[in-house]
Scaffold this motif. Structure first.
Motif, mmCIF file in Angstrom:
data_model
loop_
_atom_site.group_PDB
_atom_site.id
_atom_site.type_symbol
_atom_site.label_atom_id
_atom_site.label_comp_id
_atom_site.label_asym_id
_atom_site.label_seq_id
_atom_site.Cartn_x
_atom_site.Cartn_y
_atom_site.Cartn_z
ATOM 1 N N GLY A 44 -29.020 6.808 -46.766
ATOM 2 C CA GLY A 44 -29.420 8.072 -47.385
ATOM 3 C C GLY A 44 -29.387 7.943 -48.900
ATOM 4 O O GLY A 44 -28.517 7.274 -49.451
ATOM 5 N N ILE A 45 -30.349 8.571 -49.568
ATOM 6 C CA ILE A 45 -30.343 8.605 -51.033
ATOM 7 C C ILE A 45 -30.462 10.062 -51.442
ATOM 8 O O ILE A 45 -31.442 10.731 -51.109
ATOM 9 C CB ILE A 45 -31.521 7.796 -51.628
ATOM 10 N N ASP A 46 -29.441 10.581 -52.121
ATOM 11 C CA ASP A 46 -29.489 11.964 -52.585
ATOM 12 C C ASP A 46 -29.360 11.976 -54.099
ATOM 13 O O ASP A 46 -28.301 11.653 -54.638
ATOM 14 C CB ASP A 46 -28.354 12.777 -51.959
ATOM 15 N N LEU A 47 -30.451 12.355 -54.791
ATOM 16 C CA LEU A 47 -30.478 12.380 -56.253
ATOM 17 C C LEU A 47 -31.365 13.532 -56.707
ATOM 18 O O LEU A 47 -32.175 14.031 -55.925
ATOM 19 C CB LEU A 47 -31.058 11.056 -56.784
ATOM 20 N N PRO A 48 -31.240 13.969 -57.965
ATOM 21 C CA PRO A 48 -32.184 14.981 -58.462
ATOM 22 C C PRO A 48 -33.503 14.299 -58.820
ATOM 23 O O PRO A 48 -33.525 13.438 -59.682
ATOM 24 C CB PRO A 48 -31.481 15.536 -59.707
ATOM 25 N N GLU A 84 -34.152 1.328 -43.465
ATOM 26 C CA GLU A 84 -35.040 2.292 -44.132
ATOM 27 C C GLU A 84 -34.249 3.195 -45.063
ATOM 28 O O GLU A 84 -33.111 3.523 -44.772
ATOM 29 C CB GLU A 84 -35.693 3.205 -43.076
ATOM 30 N N PRO A 85 -34.872 3.636 -46.159
ATOM 31 C CA PRO A 85 -34.231 4.659 -46.982
ATOM 32 C C PRO A 85 -34.557 6.053 -46.435
ATOM 33 O O PRO A 85 -35.597 6.247 -45.805
ATOM 34 C CB PRO A 85 -34.885 4.469 -48.349
ATOM 35 N N SER A 86 -33.643 6.986 -46.631
ATOM 36 C CA SER A 86 -33.941 8.384 -46.321
ATOM 37 C C SER A 86 -33.655 9.157 -47.601
ATOM 38 O O SER A 86 -32.507 9.330 -47.986
ATOM 39 C CB SER A 86 -33.038 8.846 -45.177
ATOM 40 N N VAL A 87 -34.725 9.556 -48.308
ATOM 41 C CA VAL A 87 -34.567 10.081 -49.663
ATOM 42 C C VAL A 87 -34.663 11.604 -49.685
ATOM 43 O O VAL A 87 -35.615 12.173 -49.141
ATOM 44 C CB VAL A 87 -35.654 9.497 -50.599
ATOM 45 N N LEU A 88 -33.687 12.273 -50.305
ATOM 46 C CA LEU A 88 -33.750 13.725 -50.461
ATOM 47 C C LEU A 88 -33.456 14.099 -51.911
ATOM 48 O O LEU A 88 -32.669 13.454 -52.588
ATOM 49 C CB LEU A 88 -32.753 14.408 -49.522
ATOM 50 N N ASP A 89 -34.096 15.177 -52.360
ATOM 51 C CA ASP A 89 -33.997 15.665 -53.744
ATOM 52 C C ASP A 89 -32.964 16.793 -53.793
ATOM 53 O O ASP A 89 -33.032 17.718 -52.992
ATOM 54 C CB ASP A 89 -35.393 16.169 -54.140
ATOM 55 N N ASP A 90 -31.997 16.718 -54.704
ATOM 56 C CA ASP A 90 -31.042 17.830 -54.788
ATOM 57 C C ASP A 90 -31.297 18.748 -55.979
ATOM 58 O O ASP A 90 -30.445 19.545 -56.358
ATOM 59 C CB ASP A 90 -29.589 17.320 -54.750
ATOM 60 N N ALA A 91 -32.487 18.646 -56.588
ATOM 61 C CA ALA A 91 -32.803 19.555 -57.696
ATOM 62 C C ALA A 91 -33.479 20.815 -57.159
ATOM 63 O O ALA A 91 -34.342 20.748 -56.293
ATOM 64 C CB ALA A 91 -33.712 18.871 -58.705
ATOM 65 N N VAL A 92 -33.029 21.952 -57.647
ATOM 66 C CA VAL A 92 -33.660 23.217 -57.324
ATOM 67 C C VAL A 92 -34.087 23.833 -58.646
ATOM 68 O O VAL A 92 -33.290 23.895 -59.580
ATOM 69 C CB VAL A 92 -32.677 24.155 -56.596
ATOM 70 N N GLN A 93 -35.329 24.260 -58.742
ATOM 71 C CA GLN A 93 -35.880 24.780 -59.990
ATOM 72 C C GLN A 93 -35.657 23.804 -61.136
ATOM 73 O O GLN A 93 -35.293 24.188 -62.244
ATOM 74 C CB GLN A 93 -35.269 26.134 -60.322
ATOM 75 N N GLY A 94 -35.816 22.527 -60.812
ATOM 76 C CA GLY A 94 -35.782 21.536 -61.864
ATOM 77 C C GLY A 94 -34.411 21.109 -62.308
ATOM 78 O O GLY A 94 -34.277 20.407 -63.303
ATOM 79 N N ALA A 99 -25.538 23.233 -53.940
ATOM 80 C CA ALA A 99 -25.845 23.714 -52.587
ATOM 81 C C ALA A 99 -26.926 22.845 -51.946
ATOM 82 O O ALA A 99 -26.855 22.522 -50.755
ATOM 83 C CB ALA A 99 -26.285 25.170 -52.638
ATOM 84 N N ALA A 100 -27.929 22.449 -52.740
ATOM 85 C CA ALA A 100 -28.989 21.592 -52.201
ATOM 86 C C ALA A 100 -28.417 20.231 -51.824
ATOM 87 O O ALA A 100 -28.790 19.654 -50.787
ATOM 88 C CB ALA A 100 -30.112 21.424 -53.231
ATOM 89 N N GLY A 101 -27.486 19.716 -52.638
ATOM 90 C CA GLY A 101 -26.852 18.434 -52.333
ATOM 91 C C GLY A 101 -26.119 18.497 -51.000
ATOM 92 O O GLY A 101 -26.235 17.602 -50.161
ATOM 93 N N ALA A 102 -25.370 19.597 -50.799
ATOM 94 C CA ALA A 102 -24.612 19.748 -49.554
ATOM 95 C C ALA A 102 -25.557 19.786 -48.359
ATOM 96 O O ALA A 102 -25.300 19.175 -47.312
ATOM 97 C CB ALA A 102 -23.773 21.019 -49.624
ATOM 98 N N GLN A 103 -26.677 20.493 -48.536
ATOM 99 C CA GLN A 103 -27.670 20.575 -47.463
ATOM 100 C C GLN A 103 -28.231 19.192 -47.118
ATOM 101 O O GLN A 103 -28.382 18.848 -45.946
ATOM 102 C CB GLN A 103 -28.824 21.440 -47.959
ATOM 103 N N ASN A 104 -28.512 18.402 -48.175
ATOM 104 C CA ASN A 104 -29.048 17.060 -47.958
ATOM 105 C C ASN A 104 -28.052 16.193 -47.200
ATOM 106 O O ASN A 104 -28.429 15.440 -46.300
ATOM 107 C CB ASN A 104 -29.385 16.403 -49.304
ATOM 108 N N VAL A 105 -26.773 16.306 -47.584
ATOM 109 C CA VAL A 105 -25.755 15.493 -46.914
ATOM 110 C C VAL A 105 -25.645 15.908 -45.445
ATOM 111 O O VAL A 105 -25.497 15.059 -44.559
ATOM 112 C CB VAL A 105 -24.408 15.617 -47.656
ATOM 113 N N GLN A 106 -25.761 17.195 -45.172
ATOM 114 C CA GLN A 106 -25.760 17.654 -43.780
ATOM 115 C C GLN A 106 -26.891 16.989 -43.005
ATOM 116 O O GLN A 106 -26.719 16.589 -41.854
ATOM 117 C CB GLN A 106 -25.946 19.182 -43.702
#
Lengths: 416, 303
Positions: A44-48, A84-94, A99-106
């Motif tokens: 998993g990759i979680d970054l803004p 494989e990578p699983s990429v998620l963005d934790d930026a909301v409104q830039g 909260a978005a990070g926590a959602q991605n980790v879930q």
């Protein structure tokens, strides 16, 4: 962003439900279930990755992607498993959003193929993620979080809610108590500033760094003329900067990110007549977006990056070449750190597969291997983790903006 | 003392922007008793429209001489017209059909419009702050140790001039009289032969055009903008309208300048992070002693 994060939330909830349903019926599509000897393994990759944070988030993501692609080409785990990578963005409104990070980790946790993750980028996001990875036993390595409370002391213990004796969080960069005191030394001894004004963005990272800088600078004998906290989404800093100007500081220190005010403050310093006063910050303003937002005023700013300057390290040459060939752009301040984080995880997963007789390992096996990492060869030097999950070879790079471009002034080795 | 006067200048400039936005809030509230939450976003749209016009004109640096007047006129008027039309369209699409619905329905619709506009701007210009070119020469005038920038004078002058024009329009023209009549009693106004749909559309046109002017001014003053700018500014401007007495034009202006000054002075003499606390504390205190705001009257003499 509002809409997309909302739909992402819905998607995450649906996925979680779907995965729960799958595992109870015994088959899961694509992903290898524990014990299988082939299938797909994900990191998993979680970054803004959008907005003002994207200019630093995307080069960081690229570093991790490169490590995963190289592993795949070099016959990951003998070719039995697909990586494989699983990429998620934790930026909301830039902007990075806890909260978005926590959602991605879930989302990562509910996907059994995810055995480890790289991220997050920001310390306040880490605070919302660590309790979740701790509960699920999912190892995470951050390329860039520098807040002390993530690994040290009671604050760190409180984050490990489900399993207080298990640490799932690691980082390959140094901590703010080291970054902040090193910045104070640079400011006081090397640059000769005697009076500074401190501003921070009131976030986990920014305030933490500014507090350490403030205390260290006073400890060295310097004067802190004032310490102010700005508020989220503030755009007018002229009154604050007029006040700063009236105190006539040698420099202004900012604890925070470009996206939380660093760029705009520097720009407006020009408006109130503080263009000639140096601006000092940590790794939060080391992104390319800072020069863009601050405009001409960016010149004369100093900042640190909590990683070595890879362009000066011979061992990093092949990484830089591979990166430039793959992404047609220059490496970012944290590309090599993210590459290293992903490499450590890949090595840990491969070892776990081997130890498991070629079968799909568990997250606990991977975590155990990551925790025991020592002397790992990487573009940022030999990396290992101590019992807290901190790197055993902390280093800082000092940058100075000249003609709109950050130039490396020095690489500072810190005591671990 | 110098720093006090410097902050006075900062506060008045910031207040001028709030005042221009507050005029739109107060006009719309005065006539249909709707808190138009989308108004702050129309203001940000004004900055983006100005930016687009400047790009079309090929202007990306300081302009001198007569060309400057031309560029300024085209940009400000263009932004005002485009924002005015946006306001009219919003009213026509989102609010008109809900005019006789319970109060909560148009209010929630306004919040929805705000999200729609924010996301449109996000789509248009992306989520990062966008630089705004420095078009006017910005000489600084020194009065002792206090420096005043030309753009600060422009902000305050534009706000006052537009307010006076608006005041004259509302109190001295037939259309203005129609607006005041509609504000007092829609049914009676209609019986007197006033087309209230047109009158309300006109109110949105003027209010949104003022937000457009504020949008240009803000881009010029801060040198950058981003899609979410209107949220914070809109909230402050709405507060300004309430503080001055919602529905009252001079009140909106007074409230805007007061809030700008309170913010600047709090930052100077207390701390930046307390400025919002002080602004809203003052609002609460004023509303306790004068529930209809500083210049508000209990009888409806509102637009």
């Amino acid at each position: 962003m509002r809409l997309s994060s909302f739909s992402r939330g819905v998607l995450a909830a649906v996925l979680a439900a779907a995965v729960a349903g799958c595992s109870s019926s015994g088959t899961s599509s694509g992903a290898a279930s524990s014990g299988a000897s082939s299938g797909t393994i994900k990191i998993g990759i979680d970054l803004p990755l959008s907005g003002a944070d994207a200019s630093i988030g995307i080069p960081t993501e690229n570093g991790a992607l490169l490590a995963i692609e190289q592993a795949g080409r070099n016959g990951f785990a003998g070719g039995a498993f697909k990586l494989e990578p699983s990429v998620l963005d934790d930026a909301v409104q830039g902007k990075h959003d806890p909260a978005a990070g926590a959602q991605n980790v879930q989302t990562f946790i509910s996907d059994p193929a995810v055995l480890a993750m790289v991220g997050p980028f920001n310390s306040n996001v880490a605070k919302s993620e660590i309790p979740l990875t701790n509960d699920a036993g999912l190892a995470q390595i951050s390329p860039s979080n520098t807040n002390d409370g993530l690994t040290i002391g009671d604050a760190a213990k409180k984050l490990r809610t489900a399993h207080p004796d298990v640490n799932t969080y690691f980082r390959v960069c140094t901590r703010d108590s080291k970054q902040g005191s090193a910045l104070a030394q640079v400011a006081y001894q090397r640059l000769g500033f005697k009076k500074v004004f401190v501003i921070d963005d009131n976030e986990t990272y920014g305030k933490g760094l500014a507090d350490v800088f403030d205390a260290s600078f006073r400890g060295l004998g310097g004067t802190v003329l004032g310490h102010e906290h700005i508020t989220s989404n503030q755009v007018d800093f002229k009154s604050l900067l007029t006040k700063v100007k009236s105190l006539n500081p040698d420099a202004v220190f900012f604890g925070g990110n470009t996206s939380t005010g660093g760029g705009l403050i520097r720009r407006q310093m020009g408006d109130v007549g503080l263009a000639q006063t140096p601006f000092l910050g940590g790794d939060g303003i080391s992104d390319a977006e800072f020069e863009k937002q601050a405009g001409d005023a960016a010149n004369g700013s100093y900042m640190t990056v909590a990683s070595p300057d890879v362009t000066k390290i011979p061992a990093a040459k092949s990484f830089i070449n591979a990166y430039q060939a793959r992404f047609k752009s220059n490496v970012g301040p944290y590309s090599a750190s993210a590459y290293t984080a992903a490499k450590i995880e890949i090595a840990a997963i491969e070892k776990a597969i081997k130890d498991n007789g070629g079968k799909m390992p568990t997250r606990a096996d991977v975590l155990k291997n990551i925790a025991s990492t020592t002397n790992f060869d990487s573009p940022i030097g030999k990396v290992g983790f101590d019992a807290n999950g901190d790197t055993t070879s902390p280093v800082l790079t000092l940058l100075h903006v000249v003609n709109g471009k950050p130039q490396v002034v020095d690489v500072i080795q810190l005591k671990s | 003392m110098d720093v006090f006067f410097q902050q006075l200048i900062n506060g008045l400039s910031l207040g001028g922007i709030y005042a221009l936005i507050a005029l739109g809030y107060t006009m719309v509230y005065g006539i249909i008793e709707l808190i138009n939450f989308a108004h702050g976003d129309v203001y940000t749209l004004g900055t983006f429209f100005s930016l687009a016009i400047l790009t079309l004109l090929g202007v990306d640096s300081v302009v001198h001489g007569p060309a400057l007047i031309g560029v300024l006129a085209v940009t400000i008027l263009g932004a005002m017209i485009l924002c005015g039309l946006t306001g009219v369209i919003i009213e026509r699409l989102a609010y008109r059909r809900l005019r006789n619905a319970p109060k909560l329905a148009p209010l929630i619709t306004a919040i929805g419009m705000s999200f729609i506009l924010e996301n449109l701007m996000l789509y248009w210009r992306g989520p990062s702050p966008v630089p705004f070119p420095q078009v006017i020469p910005n000489p600084q005038f020194a009065l002792g140790a206090v420096t005043i920038q030309a753009k600060q004078i422009i902000v305050v002058l534009l706000a006052v001039v537009l307010m006076v024009v608006l005041q004259t329009f509302v109190y001295n023209t037939r259309l203005g009289k129609a607006m005041r009549a509609t504000a007092q009693d829609k049914d009676a106004a209609q019986l007197m032969g006033i087309d209230i749909n047109t009158t309300i559309a006109l109110t949105f046109l003027i209010g949104s055009a003022l937000a457009g002017a504020a949008g240009f001014v803000s881009g010029m003053y801060y040198g950058s903008t981003w899609f979410f700018n209107g949220f914070g500014a809109g909230l402050k401007a709405f507060t300004a309208a309430v503080l001055g007495g919602i529905g009252n034009l001079a009140g909106a202006m007074l409230g805007g300048f007061l809030i700008g000054l309170i913010e600047a002075m709090t930052t100077q003499f207390i701390s930046d992070q307390w400025s919002n606390v002080v602004v809203f504390s003052v609002l609460v205190l004023v509303l306790i002693f004068r529930p209809s705001g500083l210049l508000g009257e209990s009888l409806p003499n509102k637009v």
